[in-house]
Motif scaffolding. Sequence first.
Motif, PDB file in Angstrom:
ATOM      1  N   UNK A 127      -3.177   6.654 -37.383  1.00 26.49           N
ATOM      2  CA  UNK A 127      -3.474   8.035 -37.777  1.00 26.49           C
ATOM      3  C   UNK A 127      -2.206   8.881 -37.731  1.00 26.49           C
ATOM      4  N   UNK A 128      -1.398   8.680 -36.681  1.00 29.81           N
ATOM      5  CA  UNK A 128      -0.143   9.417 -36.583  1.00 29.81           C
ATOM      6  C   UNK A 128       0.810   9.069 -37.701  1.00 29.81           C
ATOM      7  N   UNK A 129       0.889   7.788 -38.036  1.00 32.84           N
ATOM      8  CA  UNK A 129       1.762   7.348 -39.129  1.00 32.84           C
ATOM      9  C   UNK A 129       1.285   7.865 -40.480  1.00 32.84           C
ATOM     10  N   UNK A 130      -0.024   8.038 -40.615  1.00 27.51           N
ATOM     11  CA  UNK A 130      -0.569   8.597 -41.849  1.00 27.51           C
ATOM     12  C   UNK A 130      -0.086  10.033 -42.048  1.00 27.51           C
ATOM     13  N   UNK A 131      -0.037  10.800 -40.945  1.00 29.12           N
ATOM     14  CA  UNK A 131       0.458  12.179 -41.034  1.00 29.12           C
ATOM     15  C   UNK A 131       1.951  12.203 -41.336  1.00 29.12           C
ATOM     16  N   UNK A 132       2.696  11.268 -40.782  1.00 35.85           N
ATOM     17  CA  UNK A 132       4.123  11.154 -41.100  1.00 35.85           C
ATOM     18  C   UNK A 132       4.293  10.884 -42.589  1.00 35.85           C
ATOM     19  N   UNK A 133       3.487   9.971 -43.101  1.00 38.61           N
ATOM     20  CA  UNK A 133       3.528   9.594 -44.510  1.00 38.61           C
ATOM     21  C   UNK A 133       3.206  10.777 -45.417  1.00 38.61           C
TER      22      UNK A 133
END
Length: 326
Positions: A127-133
């Motif tokens: 989920x955190x990486x999705x926001x980074x993306x």
Amino acid sequence: MKKARIHLSVLSKVAKALFLLFVLFYIYEKVFQENTLLSWFGHLSNLTSSTQSIGLFLLSLGLLFVNWSLEARKWQISIRSLAMINFRSALKAVFAGVSTSIITPNRVGEFLGKIVFLKYGTRTAGAGLSFVNSTAQLFITFLAGAIALSSGCDSMVASSGLLSYLQMMEGLVWILTILLAVLYFFMPSLLPLLKNIKLLKRYTEDIQQAQMPSFNVLLHVLVLSGFRYAVFSLQYIILLSLLTSDLNLEMAIRSLPLMYLALAIAPTISFGELGMREYLALNVLFLASSDELGIFLASSILWIVNIAFPALLGAFFLQSAKIVEE
């Protein structure tokens, strides 16, 4: 205090509903009231009026897969340190993300569809990486919009209330662009620290620094975001050239980043975006073309191609997804 928050929430919802009604009425007055059914058919027939038109229209449709393939590649690269997934799985996850984002403000629910395809213990980090993306794409949108504002687009369309407002906000847009860049490159380092916050520890304890992308990965994702921005902008330009009778190509290219910037700022859900996109297009692209029906149709078709169709595919993939619980 609780009652005050409830009243503010109600007022906010009423204000959004009234604004949506205004947007819909504006579109009705500009497009539906001024054009007959024959005008609609006449514009749509331009898509197949010649071999060249058919070829360009098919190219625009085909760019859908280039657009979302780039997004899938971004996701695949972003989570490489977390999970190794093939391109096909990444594409399914991206389409599922479109499906779950379509009913959330500014598509913030995109991560829900993506993390379904990850193993249970990695979903928080996912989920955190999705926001980074997503921040990478947002940064490109703000950067292109800020450059467009600084290049003189604001002065060329000073008669537009919306863009005159953007002209006054030029400095703020650049500040936000810089802040987004800082947030994007430092977010991977900050996410693991959230588990030190007592209220967030329960939700972030699975995030490890080793799972976060490196600087080179972030740069790679940012470059892919730039290519993706160019692809869906090209789709829009092609549709505008086919559906409007007097398109000024240079003006369209120069003003399109402003429309995307305004759309990124405007608080919408993807369903509501269908109206907001057309409203902004009519107010931003009017110097590129006076053909309001053509602008409306190009915007609507682009939404159907790039959002609605992928969302339907995503819903199918979500139905067939095997959620792994470990």
